[in-house]
Design a protein around this motif. Structure first.
Motif, PDB file in Angstrom:
ATOM      1  N   GLU B  28       0.843  -1.309   0.035  1.00 28.89           N
ATOM      2  CA  GLU B  28       0.312  -0.372   0.187  1.00 28.89           C
ATOM      3  C   GLU B  28       1.068   1.211   0.121  1.00 28.89           C
ATOM      4  O   GLU B  28       2.024   1.121   0.742  1.00 28.89           O
ATOM      5  CB  GLU B  28      -0.788   0.004   1.179  1.00 28.89           C
ATOM      6  CG  GLU B  28      -1.662   1.075   1.250  1.00 28.89           C
ATOM      7  CD  GLU B  28      -2.581   0.338   3.041  1.00 28.89           C
ATOM      8  OE1 GLU B  28      -3.159   2.379   2.646  1.00 28.89           O
ATOM      9  OE2 GLU B  28      -2.822  -0.053   2.846  1.00 28.89           O
ATOM     10  N   ARG B  30       1.296   4.859   0.830  1.00 29.95           N
ATOM     11  CA  ARG B  30       0.447   6.075   1.696  1.00 29.95           C
ATOM     12  C   ARG B  30       1.495   7.348   1.730  1.00 29.95           C
ATOM     13  O   ARG B  30       2.591   7.152   1.491  1.00 29.95           O
ATOM     14  CB  ARG B  30       0.509   5.647   3.764  1.00 29.95           C
ATOM     15  CG  ARG B  30      -0.108   4.166   3.337  1.00 29.95           C
ATOM     16  CD  ARG B  30      -0.840   4.205   5.069  1.00 29.95           C
ATOM     17  NE  ARG B  30      -1.219   3.018   5.164  1.00 29.95           N
ATOM     18  CZ  ARG B  30      -1.505   2.666   6.074  1.00 29.95           C
ATOM     19  NH1 ARG B  30      -1.631   3.326   7.455  1.00 29.95           N
ATOM     20  NH2 ARG B  30      -2.717   1.332   6.141  1.00 29.95           N
ATOM     21  N   VAL B  91      -0.530  -1.392  -6.305  1.00 29.19           N
ATOM     22  CA  VAL B  91       0.221  -0.268  -6.323  1.00 29.19           C
ATOM     23  C   VAL B  91       1.118   0.516  -7.623  1.00 29.19           C
ATOM     24  O   VAL B  91       1.312   1.338  -7.530  1.00 29.19           O
ATOM     25  CB  VAL B  91       1.720  -0.416  -5.481  1.00 29.19           C
ATOM     26  CG1 VAL B  91       2.616   0.649  -5.346  1.00 29.19           C
ATOM     27  CG2 VAL B  91       0.906   0.191  -3.289  1.00 29.19           C
TER      28      VAL B  91
END
Lengths: 333, 333
Positions: B28, B30, B91
């Motif tokens: 992921e 961020r 991603v």
């Protein structure tokens, strides 16, 4: 030499009986033209004191025939200039050492509430004093705890670097804060704290402060502690606020120490205050983190991190927060 | 699976006989609101393969009854997608592994000139291919060598990360290059190379390339290798230039390996190419560095570096260059 005591009535007038060579800082500030960032070259530090044995510890109190860095025969908190400084001299700035206790075998997490408060007061006082030193742009209070994060002395202590330039991380935060302001926002950190204050990333909290894992944590276990209100610098807290913060800070450090059940998790603790005179762009926070990933694994900063600055975190921040919330701290019910 | 051979005439058609679970990247991306920087969270990687023993090495050639990542029974250079990738899936981007040899006990420094060239060709080919993958913003070729810098496999190999975002270091270089351009300058790196090419920081050189310690080196021993001319990407070299570069690169890696006389200095090697489509702002360079400070000391990134990004280098770059120039490399006259 500055002493800070848990209470009045202590004599701290003992003189330094050692005959020492005056230190020559000799560091040099260079500029990396590729990244635009400053780098300190401090070749004289290769020979600095490395000691973890109690017998010759330079932070233990002086005994007759065994003078140390601290002339007092006993003390609570002592602050003095580092004898092997990265800063100072022609480069400017200053490096100070803050000893948390005369007891060699303590750690911050094992200190009393009174002592934690005294340390906080020392940090606030030194932040104010160092902020007034000409040329200083950033006062950075920190602790490296444990050999795995490079601590060369095991006696409980921290350090303060008063940088004569803006370090790259603080420069990034300032850039982000200015962009946030330009987009119509206020303080950069206030809405982040508000967003986390009730969520699954909270680790511990008090009325005025909250400790949470940042949503985009770089490190396997990382916690930020910040005031809920907008207090730019540590110096802006009253005694009550400071005591509350230092209690929560000690609580978080205890959780880190005991994270893997052996009381030995090395950590770094960094007090991020805004650059000087930037009082309305963002406010201070404390960053506590470890490179320990599990009982027997440590995070290495390999090429992605060290070469490209691209951090890859193997621990989900929400999982880290849950684990830190549930740590069973030694000596607590 | 891509094979690159030192010469023609090799059959690389062996199929993969393993039944593997399809991997789920699950990383992921961020955004750190405080610094404005991206951070990858890749919790699934905690369980990735860790092996240094020859018997179960996933990069050794497949043997009957012992299939590995590489189906061929023998090979020169093999490239394949990482089974525990940080990138890929939702991603975007890609992580590839580049095995340098079927011989488990080699290191890059011990490879022939022919093999070094084959590896360079593999890197250039994969740079071109990954640059064409939608969403990729930065192709980053690197090698982590040695357990002290976090390498989990000892088989000689490197990796390629095709980031779907601009990593922070490359973003800093791009910012510096744009400022340099705005001030009337040309390529950011060209004048730096010209300034170092005849000075005390040079470690080794060829007609077209120079290896030097950067003036503001962050690491105790750090070398940049760059073309003297302005070649933005690795893909812009002809065969002759590539062979010359790979020869010099291998020479520099040999110096690092043998820096402390035991042939065991761990290092990181990072190929910094400009972000895609930024062909006129700066050109590529290779960064080779180690965290080893002396025979028995390693540089830790403690709070100043890890918390503030403020690097303090204990080794004078001019001293590092002199030591690297004088390394006595094993197997050479």
């Amino acid at each position: 030499m500055f002493y800070f005591d848990d209470g009045p009535g202590h004599d701290r007038t003992a003189p330094d009986t050692r005959s020492l060579h005056a230190f020559a800082p000799g560091a040099e500030l260079r500029h990396d033209r590729l990244t635009g960032e400053p780098v300190l070259v401090a070749a004289h530090r290769q020979t600095r004191t490395v000691s973890s044995a109690g017998g010759d510890c330079p932070l233990c109190p002086s005994r007759p025939g065994h003078p140390t860095e601290i002339p007092a025969g006993d003390y609570h908190v002592a602050v003095f200039e580092n004898r092997f400084p990265s800063l100072g001299g022609p480069v400017g700035g200053r490096c100070e050492v803050v000893s948390f206790s005369s007891d060699h075998d303590r750690s911050f997490a094992g200190l009393s509430d009174a002592r934690r408060f005294t340390i906080g007061r020392a940090w606030a006082d030194r932040t104010a004093a160092l902020s007034a030193v000409p040329g200083v742009e950033q006062v950075f209070v920190f602790e490296n705890r444990g050999a795995q994060v490079g601590a060369t002395l095991s006696h409980p202590h921290g350090q303060i670097y008063a940088y004569p330039y803006l370090p790259p991380v603080q420069a990034s935060v300032l850039r982000a804060a200015r962009a946030h302001r330009a987009a119509g926002g206020g303080c950069l950190l206030c809405p982040i704290v508000a967003d986390q204050a009730a969520g699954p990333l909270v680790v511990a909290e008090t009325e005025g402060f909250v400790a949470f894992v940042p949503e985009a944590a770089r490190w396997p276990y990382e916690v930020h502690i910040a005031p809920r209100g907008c207090v730019p610098y540590l110096t802006g807290l009253d005694d009550e606020g400071l005591a509350e913060l230092m209690y929560l800070y000690g609580d978080v450090l205890s959780r880190f120490e005991d994270l893997f059940g052996d009381g030995e998790t090395a950590y770094m603790a960094c007090w991020h205050q805004p650059p000087l005179h930037q009082t309305d762009l963002t406010h201070f926070y404390v960053q506590v983190f470890t490179t320990r990933r599990s009982a027997d694994r440590w995070k290495f900063l390999a090429s992605s991190e060290s070469g490209a600055g691209a951090f890859i975190n193997d621990v989900l921040p929400e999982t880290a927060a849950e684990r830190l919330r549930n740590v069973r701290v030694r000596g607590r019910a």
